[in-house]
Design a protein around this motif. Structure first.
Motif, PDB file in Angstrom:
ATOM      1  N   UNK A  79       0.826  -1.208   0.000  1.00 16.46           N
ATOM      2  CA  UNK A  79       0.000   0.000   0.000  1.00 16.46           C
ATOM      3  C   UNK A  79       0.858   1.255   0.000  1.00 16.46           C
ATOM      4  N   UNK A  80       1.808   1.264  -0.937  1.00 15.66           N
ATOM      5  CA  UNK A  80       2.702   2.405  -1.076  1.00 15.66           C
ATOM      6  C   UNK A  80       2.825   2.767  -2.540  1.00 15.66           C
ATOM      7  N   UNK A  81       3.428   3.881  -2.812  1.00 20.53           N
ATOM      8  CA  UNK A  81       3.588   4.361  -4.172  1.00 20.53           C
ATOM      9  C   UNK A  81       4.621   3.512  -4.916  1.00 20.53           C
ATOM     10  N   UNK A  82       4.322   3.190  -6.171  1.00 13.51           N
ATOM     11  CA  UNK A  82       5.224   2.349  -6.960  1.00 13.51           C
ATOM     12  C   UNK A  82       6.572   3.032  -7.165  1.00 13.51           C
ATOM     13  N   UNK A  83       6.602   4.344  -7.178  1.00 13.30           N
ATOM     14  CA  UNK A  83       7.890   5.027  -7.367  1.00 13.30           C
ATOM     15  C   UNK A  83       8.815   4.805  -6.176  1.00 13.30           C
ATOM     16  N   UNK A  84       8.250   4.675  -4.981  1.00 11.39           N
ATOM     17  CA  UNK A  84       9.056   4.401  -3.788  1.00 11.39           C
ATOM     18  C   UNK A  84       9.655   3.001  -3.889  1.00 11.39           C
ATOM     19  N   UNK A  85       8.832   2.036  -4.276  1.00  9.31           N
ATOM     20  CA  UNK A  85       9.312   0.655  -4.414  1.00  9.31           C
ATOM     21  C   UNK A  85      10.363   0.572  -5.518  1.00  9.31           C
ATOM     22  N   UNK A  86      10.113   1.244  -6.633  1.00 10.40           N
ATOM     23  CA  UNK A  86      11.068   1.236  -7.736  1.00 10.40           C
ATOM     24  C   UNK A  86      12.405   1.823  -7.298  1.00 10.40           C
ATOM     25  N   UNK A  87      12.356   2.919  -6.563  1.00  9.61           N
ATOM     26  CA  UNK A  87      13.591   3.547  -6.072  1.00  9.61           C
ATOM     27  C   UNK A  87      14.344   2.611  -5.130  1.00  9.61           C
ATOM     28  N   UNK A  88      13.613   1.919  -4.273  1.00  2.42           N
ATOM     29  CA  UNK A  88      14.253   0.984  -3.340  1.00  2.42           C
ATOM     30  C   UNK A  88      14.846  -0.220  -4.078  1.00  2.42           C
ATOM     31  N   UNK A  89      14.142  -0.705  -5.099  1.00  3.24           N
ATOM     32  CA  UNK A  89      14.687  -1.796  -5.909  1.00  3.24           C
ATOM     33  C   UNK A  89      15.974  -1.355  -6.597  1.00  3.24           C
ATOM     34  N   UNK A  90      15.973  -0.145  -7.127  1.00  2.00           N
ATOM     35  CA  UNK A  90      17.163   0.374  -7.778  1.00  2.00           C
ATOM     36  C   UNK A  90      18.315   0.471  -6.789  1.00  2.00           C
ATOM     37  N   UNK A  91      18.038   0.972  -5.589  1.00  2.12           N
ATOM     38  CA  UNK A  91      19.080   1.057  -4.556  1.00  2.12           C
ATOM     39  C   UNK A  91      19.622  -0.326  -4.210  1.00  2.12           C
ATOM     40  N   UNK A  92      18.724  -1.312  -4.151  1.00  2.00           N
ATOM     41  CA  UNK A  92      19.157  -2.681  -3.846  1.00  2.00           C
ATOM     42  C   UNK A  92      20.055  -3.229  -4.957  1.00  2.00           C
ATOM     43  N   UNK A  93      19.711  -2.932  -6.201  1.00  3.50           N
ATOM     44  CA  UNK A  93      20.551  -3.385  -7.319  1.00  3.50           C
ATOM     45  C   UNK A  93      21.923  -2.714  -7.293  1.00  3.50           C
ATOM     46  N   UNK A  94      21.951  -1.434  -6.960  1.00  2.00           N
ATOM     47  CA  UNK A  94      23.231  -0.723  -6.867  1.00  2.00           C
ATOM     48  C   UNK A  94      24.089  -1.353  -5.773  1.00  2.00           C
ATOM     49  N   UNK A  95      23.465  -1.661  -4.633  1.00  2.79           N
ATOM     50  CA  UNK A  95      24.194  -2.297  -3.530  1.00  2.79           C
ATOM     51  C   UNK A  95      24.664  -3.688  -3.937  1.00  2.79           C
ATOM     52  N   UNK A  96      23.819  -4.429  -4.623  1.00  4.17           N
ATOM     53  CA  UNK A  96      24.188  -5.764  -5.085  1.00  4.17           C
ATOM     54  C   UNK A  96      25.373  -5.698  -6.043  1.00  4.17           C
ATOM     55  N   UNK A  98      27.680  -3.458  -6.075  1.00  3.49           N
ATOM     56  CA  UNK A  98      28.870  -3.118  -5.291  1.00  3.49           C
ATOM     57  C   UNK A  98      29.426  -4.354  -4.585  1.00  3.49           C
ATOM     58  N   UNK A  99      28.547  -5.193  -4.060  1.00  2.05           N
ATOM     59  CA  UNK A  99      28.976  -6.412  -3.374  1.00  2.05           C
ATOM     60  C   UNK A  99      29.534  -7.423  -4.370  1.00  2.05           C
ATOM     61  N   UNK A 100      28.881  -7.546  -5.511  1.00  4.85           N
ATOM     62  CA  UNK A 100      29.314  -8.514  -6.522  1.00  4.85           C
ATOM     63  C   UNK A 100      30.561  -8.042  -7.260  1.00  4.85           C
ATOM     64  N   UNK A 101      30.858  -6.771  -7.149  1.00  2.00           N
ATOM     65  CA  UNK A 101      32.035  -6.171  -7.800  1.00  2.00           C
ATOM     66  C   UNK A 101      32.057  -6.474  -9.295  1.00  2.00           C
ATOM     67  N   UNK A 102      30.910  -6.336  -9.907  1.00  2.00           N
ATOM     68  CA  UNK A 102      30.836  -6.557 -11.347  1.00  2.00           C
ATOM     69  C   UNK A 102      29.526  -6.042 -11.889  1.00  2.00           C
ATOM     70  N   UNK A 103      29.397  -6.081 -13.203  1.00  2.00           N
ATOM     71  CA  UNK A 103      28.169  -5.617 -13.831  1.00  2.00           C
ATOM     72  C   UNK A 103      27.074  -6.660 -13.671  1.00  2.00           C
ATOM     73  N   UNK A 104      25.875  -6.190 -13.417  1.00  2.00           N
ATOM     74  CA  UNK A 104      24.736  -7.083 -13.234  1.00  2.00           C
ATOM     75  C   UNK A 104      24.081  -7.388 -14.570  1.00  2.00           C
ATOM     76  N   UNK A 105      23.409  -8.535 -14.623  1.00  2.00           N
ATOM     77  CA  UNK A 105      22.641  -8.865 -15.811  1.00  2.00           C
ATOM     78  C   UNK A 105      21.225  -9.260 -15.392  1.00  2.00           C
ATOM     79  N   UNK A 106      20.438  -9.663 -16.379  1.00  2.00           N
ATOM     80  CA  UNK A 106      19.034  -9.978 -16.115  1.00  2.00           C
ATOM     81  C   UNK A 106      18.862 -11.113 -15.101  1.00  2.00           C
ATOM     82  N   UNK A 107      19.797 -12.050 -15.089  1.00  5.90           N
ATOM     83  CA  UNK A 107      19.696 -13.159 -14.125  1.00  5.90           C
ATOM     84  C   UNK A 107      19.827 -12.649 -12.689  1.00  5.90           C
TER      85      UNK A 107
END
Length: 127
Positions: A79-96, A98-107
């Motif tokens: 029950x929140x705005x989709x833009x908030x969830x999208x921003x949090x998902x993006x932040x999680x991908x950026x953090x991921x 950084x941890x993976x120390x490489x470029x992410x792909x669709x998998x």
């Protein structure tokens, strides 16, 4: 308002009467209930927004149909705005990334989205 924001009536009454301090989560829920979104930004000394650089791979992945569909699903469930969830998902991908120390792909995106959906399903099952 309390029902739309999934907050208790006494909590809202306390806020209206200047008692207590709302959490960031409560402010986001109130904003969503009002059909708006809460934006909090940090500015540099020169007054310009201090925005982190979003890697192109993350931008590409966040634009995928699956990422958008999961963001909508999670926003509806929370029950929140989709833009908030999208921003949090993006932040999680950026953090991921950084941890993976490489470029992410669709998998990598699929794994993250699956993990979020499984975690959400587990919480709903417990509750």
């Amino acid at each position: 308002m309390a029902v739309d924001a999934s907050l208790s009536v006494p909590y809202i009454a306390n806020l209206e009467n200047g008692r207590g301090n709302p959490t960031l989560s409560a402010l986001q829920q109130l904003a969503a209930a009002l059909g708006t979104r809460l934006e909090i930004g940090l500015r540099g000394d020169d007054g310009s927004p201090d925005e982190p650089e979003v890697p192109e791979a993350v931008r590409r992945l966040m634009a995928s149909p699956r990422a958008l569909a999961v963001a909508r699903q999670l926003a509806r469930r929370n029950r929140t705005d989709v833009s908030i969830v999208t921003e949090r998902l993006q932040d999680a991908l950026i953090a991921l990334a950084a941890v993976a120390a490489g470029e992410l792909d669709e998998r990598d995106l699929d794994r993250l989205l699956d993990l979020l959906l499984l975690a959400r399903a587990g919480l709903e099952k417990e509750g």
